[in-house]
Design a protein around this motif. Structure first.
Motif, mmCIF file in Angstrom:
data_model
loop_
_atom_site.group_PDB
_atom_site.id
_atom_site.type_symbol
_atom_site.label_atom_id
_atom_site.label_comp_id
_atom_site.label_asym_id
_atom_site.label_seq_id
_atom_site.Cartn_x
_atom_site.Cartn_y
_atom_site.Cartn_z
ATOM 1 N N SER A 1 21.978 -18.741 19.061
ATOM 2 C CA SER A 1 21.652 -19.307 17.696
ATOM 3 C C SER A 1 20.465 -18.596 17.579
ATOM 4 O O SER A 1 19.665 -18.080 16.491
ATOM 5 N N SER A 2 19.519 -18.731 18.536
ATOM 6 C CA SER A 2 18.209 -18.281 18.394
ATOM 7 C C SER A 2 17.994 -16.834 18.421
ATOM 8 O O SER A 2 16.733 -16.067 17.867
ATOM 9 N N LEU B 1 19.313 -15.593 14.634
ATOM 10 C CA LEU B 1 18.248 -16.068 13.786
ATOM 11 C C LEU B 1 17.427 -14.815 13.445
ATOM 12 O O LEU B 1 17.000 -14.723 12.232
ATOM 13 N N ILE B 2 17.069 -13.942 14.712
ATOM 14 C CA ILE B 2 16.016 -13.099 14.270
ATOM 15 C C ILE B 2 16.607 -11.737 13.539
ATOM 16 O O ILE B 2 15.955 -11.377 12.451
ATOM 17 N N SER C 1 17.360 -12.816 9.877
ATOM 18 C CA SER C 1 15.981 -13.011 8.957
ATOM 19 C C SER C 1 15.608 -11.688 8.686
ATOM 20 O O SER C 1 15.148 -11.307 7.527
ATOM 21 N N ALA C 2 15.596 -10.819 9.545
ATOM 22 C CA ALA C 2 15.049 -9.524 9.422
ATOM 23 C C ALA C 2 15.998 -8.737 8.179
ATOM 24 O O ALA C 2 15.452 -7.961 7.287
ATOM 25 N N ARG D 1 17.674 -10.156 5.984
ATOM 26 C CA ARG D 1 17.423 -10.732 4.652
ATOM 27 C C ARG D 1 16.059 -9.994 4.061
ATOM 28 O O ARG D 1 15.914 -9.635 2.910
ATOM 29 N N GLY D 2 15.071 -9.977 5.154
ATOM 30 C CA GLY D 2 13.749 -9.311 4.533
ATOM 31 C C GLY D 2 14.104 -7.942 4.030
ATOM 32 O O GLY D 2 13.589 -7.625 2.978
ATOM 33 N N MET D 3 14.842 -7.162 4.817
ATOM 34 C CA MET D 3 15.071 -5.889 4.475
ATOM 35 C C MET D 3 15.922 -5.626 3.285
ATOM 36 O O MET D 3 15.523 -4.924 2.432
ATOM 37 N N GLN E 1 15.840 -7.535 0.815
ATOM 38 C CA GLN E 1 14.971 -7.872 -0.224
ATOM 39 C C GLN E 1 14.131 -6.952 -0.570
ATOM 40 O O GLN E 1 13.761 -6.472 -1.766
ATOM 41 N N MET F 1 23.959 -18.115 3.277
ATOM 42 C CA MET F 1 24.656 -18.613 4.499
ATOM 43 C C MET F 1 23.909 -18.743 5.802
ATOM 44 O O MET F 1 22.928 -17.921 5.833
ATOM 45 N N ASP F 2 24.120 -19.637 6.526
ATOM 46 C CA ASP F 2 23.297 -19.665 7.663
ATOM 47 C C ASP F 2 24.039 -18.748 9.028
ATOM 48 O O ASP F 2 25.276 -18.753 9.092
ATOM 49 N N VAL F 3 23.080 -18.757 10.158
ATOM 50 C CA VAL F 3 23.991 -18.073 11.206
ATOM 51 C C VAL F 3 24.721 -19.199 11.881
ATOM 52 O O VAL F 3 24.490 -20.351 11.602
ATOM 53 N N PRO G 1 26.702 -19.727 15.299
ATOM 54 C CA PRO G 1 26.814 -19.452 16.704
ATOM 55 C C PRO G 1 28.527 -19.554 17.120
ATOM 56 O O PRO G 1 28.848 -18.789 18.067
#
Lengths: 217, 347
Positions: free
Chosen positions: B85-86, B89-90, B93-94, B96-98, B100, B338-340, B342
């Motif tokens: 999970s941890s 997440l990285i 998130s990256a 999603r940022g990219m 956008q 959507m969430d990650v 695991p």
């Protein structure tokens, strides 16, 4: 938040209901639209480095690193502790502020910021460090204001300090994005980071490792 | 269509650019092996911290190496699960940022599905239509399963491990033999000089029907925890001399037990259903003995053996970008909200 020359151009605030809500990614386009600005036109992107939510700080850093990458927009990591201390020092006209949190594993975290005289910028008096609750009283400078991000967890530790005359704020206070932006705007260009090597979260503990039990004895 | 793929499900930080689902224009990977080596396995918190630090550089390297301009990226794909999970997440998130930043769509990819797709990467790889339906053996440090692939996006899990993954068995065995981490490559290398019949380690015999199998055929499911324990007791009762005499035999015998457990289930599955090929994917598919043994199994069943190229066996982002470019993955608002996951399922 979009910030230019001391003026807030746009601000979106929300409270994450779950640990990994994705509101950040909904807020960003709205923020840019409100401020009528493109990502590539930003001079720098500021991000709070914690200490704070395990997921939240990393989501923010990973996201802004990617956002800034194509345009190579510089990043400015801001200690969330410093952001909170600067607000409290301003609001309460305190010469020094101790920000305290629960570091778990029977430790508190604490950093102290202060200024030598009115009008001077806040500076670090005690760097962020871990300490047992029993040492807290002796580590606080005189006439300092004590603030925590976790009053619910630390009331039992901080309430007795208030009883001895120390200025303790009796509720949780959180760093605000406007303070993160303001502090980032004050940073010289030499302190900014490339999105290729982004600022890292302020970790309170080394990465946890429990040795495997499965071994030839 | 040029897809930027991002993969951070475990301990590899990876980014890649793939054109039209097949042509790999770049494939950047930062392996964290050196960080986890001292602990004998992946430490999730170390993995997550390293992803935060190194992912931007991997993304930048992937785009630069591809020869494309940022504006030529048509969409961004990332592993949403399964995985740590941890770590997931990285990367998400990256991504999603990219997405956008570039104002491009985001595509959520299943890591296991991407491993299966890895056999189709590069222009000289087979076309899906030429090999479907096929049986896929997914073998890595985190996953071991047999999957019937009817088409892209159409999967039936026939069997899976009920405890350790095959790669985990290699790592834990190597740990007991004090060979360091990761265990697979060193055991493979040592085993070449050893007698694989020297020690009769258990081969995870047929499992009993029970809730752990979730209705799957016991003859197609795996268990490696007993093998690991057998090695532990063997070494307790037969300590290896300081000079390492006999080590190659132990490594070869231990490896053979893993390989035979995998091969036997592939044989059974190939007899049960008509398929045109046997695909072997994941990091353990680099094992030379596994490749040789499954070549025999495939020949006996008269089906093609499909292997990913070595660069696409271990975790990588080319398979993520490739699968997205082939039209798979979750897209649109569903991906944005959507969430990650695991424990993301394949079927």
């Amino acid at each position: 938040m979009l910030f230019r020359d001391g003026v807030t151009l746009a601000l979106h605030e929300w409270r994450e209901e779950r640990k990994r809500d994705q509101n950040l990614f909904a807020a960003l386009p709205a923020l840019l639209q409100t401020g009528q600005i493109n990502i590539a036109d930003l001079d720098r992107i500021a991000v709070g480095l914690g200490p704070g939510s395990f997921s939240g700080v990393r989501i923010a850093i990973a996201a802004v690193s990617a956002l800034a990458l194509p345009s190579r927009t510089p990043l400015c990591g801001v200690s969330s502790v410093e952001a909170l201390a600067s607000r409290i020092a301003h609001e309460r006209e305190s010469s020094s502020v101790a920000v305290i949190g629960d570091a778990r594993r029977e430790r508190l975290w604490m950093a102290v910021y202060g200024k030598e005289m009115e009008g001077q910028p806040l500076r670090v008096i005690q760097k962020l460090s871990l300490l047992p609750a029993t040492e807290l009283r002796d580590r606080l400078p005189p006439e300092c204001c004590v603030v925590t991000t976790e009053w619910d967890r630390l009331e039992g530790v901080l309430q007795p300090l208030a009883a001895t005359g120390i200025d303790v704020i009796p509720h949780s206070c959180m760093p605000h994005v406007s303070d993160v932006a303001r502090l980032a705007a004050q940073q010289p260009a030499s302190c900014l980071a490339s999105p290729l090597d982004p600022p890292q979260p302020l970790y309170l503990h080394p990465a946890v490792f429990v040795p495997p039990r499965f071994a030839v004895r | 269509m040029n897809v930027l793929g991002i993969e951070t499900s475990c301990d590899e930080t990876a980014a890649a650019v793939v054109a039209d689902g097949r042509a790999v224009l770049s494939n950047s990977i930062f392996s964290q092996v050196a960080l986890h080596g001292p602990y004998g396995g992946v430490v999730p918190e170390i993995a997550s911290r390293s992803h935060v630090q190194t992912l931007p550089r991997m993304i930048d390297e992937a785009v630069t190496t591809s020869g494309l301009d940022w504006n030529a990226i048509d969409c961004v794909a990332a592993t949403f699960g399964p995985g740590l999970s941890s770590s997931l997440l990285i990367g998400v998130s990256a991504a999603r940022g990219m997405a956008q930043c570039l104002n491009r769509p985001l595509i959520a990819i299943n890591h296991i599905e991407a491993h299966i797709y890895s056999i189709f990467l590069d222009d000289d790889a087979p076309q899906p239509a030429d090999v479907l339906p096929f049986l896929a053996l997914v073998v890595s440090g985190g996953h071991t399963m047999l999957v019937r692939v009817e088409g892209l996006g159409q999967y039936q899990i026939l069997g899976r491990t009920i405890d350790d993954a095959a790669g985990e068995a290699f790592d834990k065995g190597a740990n007991l033999l004090q060979l360091g981490y990761p265990g697979g490559p060193v055991v493979d290398r040592l085993a070449r000089d050893g007698d694989r019949d020297a020690i009769a380690f258990p081969r995870g015999g047929q499992l009993k029907v029970g809730p752990l199998l979730g209705g799957m055929d016991p003859a197609l499911c795996f268990s490696f925890s007993g093998l690991k324990t057998a090695l532990l007791y063997y070494l307790r009762d037969n300590p290896l001399p300081e000079g390492g005499e006999g080590l190659a035999d132990v490594a070869a015998s231990y490896q053979e037990a893993i390989i035979e457990a995998l091969a036997a289930r592939c044989e059974t599955a190939l007899k049960q259903g008509e398929v045109r090929a046997l695909a072997v994917v994941g990091g353990v598919s680099l094992n030379s003995r596994l490749r040789a043994r499954l070549a025999e199994v495939a020949a006996e069943a008269d089906v093609r053996l499909l292997l990913s190229k070595p660069a696409y066996c271990a975790d990588n982002a080319a398979m993520i970008a490739g699968l997205a470019g082939a039209g798979q993955g979750i897209r649109g608002n569903a991906a944005l909200g959507m969430d990650v996951n695991p424990n993301m399922r394949l079927d």
